[in-house]
Design an enzyme around this catalytic site. Structure first.
Site: not given
Ligand code: AMP
Length: 113
Positions: A97, A99
């Site tokens: 995800h 980041h």
């Protein structure tokens, strides 16, 4: 995304030490800090990583990058900080995800790798 660690953190299903939130991004302390200040800035919308940003509204990407300055001020990082994004296996990306790691609070080394 149902089986994504950071989506669960954003949803509050997994606890985190939140430091910042706006319409597009969420930021929390890294559980294994590599510096006195080590904060993860993530878009609320799930995208796997930097190679998938075409799936993300530009406003979300901008919000993540702009959050760095806000968080650095909160964390009193007046002497500077580093923003890092690991993308893919060679960069040791471990959570799929997108980041950004915000690192600061001590003199960081010149070495990037
Ligand atoms: P990366 O290796 O770039 O994918 O970074 C993932 C980061 O997520 C690592 O620095 C981990 O320490 C951090 N991390 C993993 N699980 C958690 C969690 N539950 N809360 C906060 N940070 C986490």
């Amino acid at each position: 995304m149902t089986d994504c660690l950071f989506c669960k953190i954003i949803a509050g299903e997994i606890p985190s030490a939140k430091v910042h939130e706006d319409d597009y991004c969420f930021a929390f302390r890294d559980v294994h800090p590599a510096a006195p200040a080590h904060i993860l800035i993530v878009p609320k919308q799930h995208v796997g990583g930097l190679n998938n940003t075409e799936l993300l509204p530009d406003a979300a990407l901008a919000a993540c990058l702009r959050a760095a300055k806000t968080i650095a001020a909160q964390e009193k990082l007046a002497d500077g900080y580093r923003l890092v994004c690991n993308c893919g296996a060679h960069a040791c990306q471990s959570v799929q995800h997108l980041h950004f790691h915000l690192l600061g609070g001590r003199q960081l080394t010149e070495k990037m790798g």
